[in-house]
Design a protein around this motif. Structure first.
Motif, mmCIF file in Angstrom:
data_model
loop_
_atom_site.group_PDB
_atom_site.id
_atom_site.type_symbol
_atom_site.label_atom_id
_atom_site.label_comp_id
_atom_site.label_asym_id
_atom_site.label_seq_id
_atom_site.Cartn_x
_atom_site.Cartn_y
_atom_site.Cartn_z
ATOM 1 N N ALA A 7 0.762 -1.214 -0.046
ATOM 2 C CA ALA A 7 0.036 0.131 -0.036
ATOM 3 C C ALA A 7 0.912 1.255 -0.192
ATOM 4 N N PHE A 8 2.021 1.151 0.892
ATOM 5 C CA PHE A 8 2.850 2.406 0.699
ATOM 6 C C PHE A 8 3.633 2.752 -0.502
ATOM 7 N N THR A 9 4.045 1.474 -1.167
ATOM 8 C CA THR A 9 4.575 1.636 -2.295
ATOM 9 C C THR A 9 3.525 2.054 -3.592
ATOM 10 N N ALA A 10 2.395 1.554 -3.640
ATOM 11 C CA ALA A 10 1.301 2.237 -4.443
ATOM 12 C C ALA A 10 1.071 3.673 -4.436
ATOM 13 N N VAL A 11 1.162 4.316 -3.122
ATOM 14 C CA VAL A 11 0.850 5.736 -3.284
ATOM 15 C C VAL A 11 2.252 6.575 -3.201
ATOM 16 N N GLU A 12 3.247 6.106 -2.889
ATOM 17 C CA GLU A 12 4.643 6.632 -2.797
ATOM 18 C C GLU A 12 5.829 5.729 -3.559
ATOM 19 N N PRO A 13 5.400 5.410 -4.718
ATOM 20 C CA PRO A 13 6.438 4.678 -5.445
ATOM 21 C C PRO A 13 8.161 5.018 -5.317
ATOM 22 N N GLU A 14 8.266 6.277 -5.526
ATOM 23 C CA GLU A 14 9.587 6.697 -5.680
ATOM 24 C C GLU A 14 10.297 6.546 -4.353
ATOM 25 N N LEU A 15 9.689 7.106 -3.369
ATOM 26 C CA LEU A 15 10.269 6.952 -1.866
ATOM 27 C C LEU A 15 10.348 5.508 -1.486
ATOM 28 N N ALA A 16 9.328 4.589 -1.947
ATOM 29 C CA ALA A 16 9.489 3.182 -1.395
ATOM 30 C C ALA A 16 10.767 2.645 -2.149
ATOM 31 N N LYS A 17 10.986 2.960 -3.402
ATOM 32 C CA LYS A 17 12.179 2.505 -4.236
ATOM 33 C C LYS A 17 13.389 2.831 -3.459
ATOM 34 N N THR A 18 13.574 4.143 -3.156
ATOM 35 C CA THR A 18 14.722 4.524 -2.397
ATOM 36 C C THR A 18 14.974 3.802 -0.946
ATOM 37 N N VAL A 19 13.738 3.731 -0.345
ATOM 38 C CA VAL A 19 14.028 2.891 0.837
ATOM 39 C C VAL A 19 14.497 1.444 0.501
ATOM 40 N N GLU A 20 14.002 0.765 -0.601
ATOM 41 C CA GLU A 20 14.352 -0.601 -0.613
ATOM 42 C C GLU A 20 15.655 -0.543 -0.916
ATOM 43 N N GLU A 21 16.080 0.308 -1.856
ATOM 44 C CA GLU A 21 17.615 0.386 -2.355
ATOM 45 C C GLU A 21 18.620 0.639 -1.223
#
Length: 159
Positions: A7-21
């Motif tokens: 759900a977080f990734t769906a609403v904030e994909p760029e931030l989620a990608k940075t966090v996962e990286e």
């Protein structure tokens, strides 16, 4: 209010990608839990992002697992490394950890297959209450991005 990683990734994909990286850059990270007396405990932890969830796996009866069983609140900080390679910034996640005891769920979610944890093990699925990223912009601004469920990302910029 809390939500899962998908759900977080769906609403904030760029931030989620940075966090996962940032979490992918190193194997071990720092988990903060609450001891029986309410004081904080920090320990090392490996995490996995699988099937739209952020997972914690732990050795049987480890103190951090017992802490989370008693009080599910946690704070997780990505390993900052040696301090020179934090291109994605410093990232932290806060939330609640829900233990998954059902063996079918544990294997169906691919956690055991991906991680090959020793048996037995504790498995926790996370519910997010906050994601925070702190980084330096243009060499002079400290930027703090804060996301909470149901709210857009807030960015605070300081010189």
């Amino acid at each position: 209010m809390h939500t899962n990683w998908a759900a977080f990734t769906a609403v904030e994909p760029e931030l989620a990608k940075t966090v996962e990286e940032r979490f992918a850059a190193y194997t071990h990270h720092v988990l903060a839990t609450l001891r029986k007396d309410g004081s904080p405990r920090t320990t090392g932890l490996e995490v996995r992002f699988l099937d739209g969830e952020l997972w914690f796996g732990m050795m049987p009866d480890s103190l951090k697992a017992l802490d989370l069983r008693r009080d599910p609140r946690f704070a997780l900080q990505a390993n900052p490394g040696d301090g020179t390679g934090m291109g994605g910034g410093d990232v932290r996640i806060g939330g609640r950890a829900v233990e998954i005891a059902d063996d079918d769920t544990r294997t169906r979610r691919r956690y055991a297959e991906e991680v090959e944890p020793p048996e037995p093990f504790h498995l926790f699925r996370t519910e997010l209450t906050e994601v925070v990223r702190t980084y330096v912009e243009d060499g002079k601004y400290l930027v703090v991005q804060v996301w909470r469920p149901g709210e857009p990302v807030r960015a605070l910029k300081r010189t």
